[in-house]
Design an enzyme around this catalytic site. Sequence first.
Site, short mmCIF file in Angstrom:
data_model
loop_
_atom_site.label_atom_id
_atom_site.label_comp_id
_atom_site.label_asym_id
_atom_site.label_seq_id
_atom_site.Cartn_x
_atom_site.Cartn_y
_atom_site.Cartn_z
CB ALA A 66 9.26 30.92 107.75
CD GLU A 101 15.13 27.31 123.10
OE1 GLU A 101 16.18 27.34 122.41
OE2 GLU A 101 14.00 27.53 122.61
CG HIS A 153 17.64 20.48 116.65
ND1 HIS A 153 16.99 19.62 117.52
CD2 HIS A 153 17.32 21.73 117.06
CE1 HIS A 153 16.31 20.34 118.41
NE2 HIS A 153 16.49 21.61 118.14
NE ARG A 166 19.87 23.39 119.66
CZ ARG A 166 19.23 24.28 118.95
NH1 ARG A 166 19.78 24.76 117.85
NH2 ARG A 166 18.03 24.71 119.31
CG HIS A 181 18.82 23.01 113.51
ND1 HIS A 181 17.52 23.03 113.07
CD2 HIS A 181 18.89 23.94 114.51
CE1 HIS A 181 16.81 23.90 113.77
NE2 HIS A 181 17.63 24.49 114.64
CD GLU A 211 21.72 28.50 108.76
OE1 GLU A 211 22.12 27.33 108.86
OE2 GLU A 211 20.50 28.80 108.67
NE ARG A 251 21.91 27.99 115.89
CZ ARG A 251 20.63 27.81 116.21
NH1 ARG A 251 19.94 28.79 116.77
NH2 ARG A 251 20.04 26.67 115.99
#
Length: 506
Positions: free
Chosen positions: A45, A115, A231, A276, A335, A359, A370
């Site tokens: 969410a 991204e 992140h 990342r 993250h 996850e 990822r």
Amino acid sequence: MNRLRHDGPLIIGGGLAGLSAALEAGPRPTLVVTPAPLLQACSSAWAQGGVAAALSAQDDPALHAADTAAAGAGLVDEATARALTADGRATVEWLAALGAPFDRDVDGGFAVSLEAAHSKARVARVGGDGAGRAILSALVASVRAAPHVEVWENGRLRALVQDATGRVRGAVIERDGRLTEVLAPAVVLATGGAGGLFARTTTPVALLGEGMALAWLAGAEVLDPEFVQFHPTAIDVGLDPMPLATEALRGEGSRLIDAEGRFLLGDEPDADLKARDIVARAVHGARAEGRGAYLDARTAVGAHFPTEFPAVFAACMRAGLDPRETPIPVAPGAHYHMGGIAAGRDGHTSLPGLFAVGECAATGVHGANRLASNSLLEAAAFGRRTGRAAAAETGVDGKVLKAALTPDLSPEALTALRVTMSDNVGVVRDADGLTRALALMERLEQAARGALPVLAARLIAGAALDRRESRGGHYRADYPGTDAAPRHTRLRRDSGAGLSEIMAAE
């Protein structure tokens, strides 16, 4: 303890993976147990970016799979990645048919964004940065309307039930202080990640890796638990959990700078769109050097912030920061957990009767790092596969063993664990820090033997200490090089190797 016999899948978790599995398990009766009301306390969410899929004429699933493998630093199962990306368009169309209001282009197709580490724009978004909640809301409505699904909200997983052969036969669920032993032909763990083990995290703090820990206690294989993604642009305004500044902001041209306005990763326009782990270490390094780290969206987004990125804009404004006028202070936050319960693309684990998806599972599709926005795709695509596979399981008769319940950590102990995880098992690791963290975990274990958050943390930190190289999201300052041959970590309670069995990648 009450006992309930359920003739269908028992799904633990109400995020995107668990609800996708529940919908596809029909017409078998399906029981979904979630520790909080639906739409609360699950990472799905909170996802801002969207669903990665080859949706444009300039893209194709093979290219998406190649980008996924490149990001995963040698540990991606390429057949699984190809299967996932081949399901991309069908998965997005399935979600849209359920009511997920994806952004559209002028021709009515799916609007896609770029991204980091993607070679093409392929992230389907909703309302700029509201994909997770919008998609999950559509699934929640469908689940509530599905006649084959029953939902137990505020139900906590306390133990797995097994028989003498080791087969998983059900689970112990606590609701309103009462324990119920639910026997079912298939148990699907969709319990989410482990971000709450860290003091600096972008995930719900209730996510403590407990599903992974229970699976390991039951004898299931755990794959690559050391690989945690941090992140790079968690908003650093003193909140727990930390609000997230989506990667799509950098895809739109926002830049990472220090307090003097200097670029953190170089002058090139795409310098901030590296993988990342690279960006997170740059942000971590700038902060460690006292230069500070900020995301500057004033030029790239500016006045359009409220409409293009409403969730990030609202988070900034609640903190007294207007991102149209001021760079956003950022720090790396835990993250996503790439490791977890070893599982196939249809959710099968090494234990009969036990499935894992989302996850908490490690299917091999993320490897050591990822690729952005692949997680929602995996949750839905492999959730659907897992639901169908779990529904095919039939009941098993016979005696089950008494399940052992584990103790809870005190709030003070959990705080100490979270701090040591961020300080010593974070973006940059070394043997001294990892050893300190494991020593604290040993002390906590003595006070609350078998506490699941401690066990989950030990799996992560112990595997990180054993991996004497840097790869993907795992960076060792004392072993900065990457081994020529990629290796998986495979841990099983019954392997006789404790927490230190590392196997060569297939």
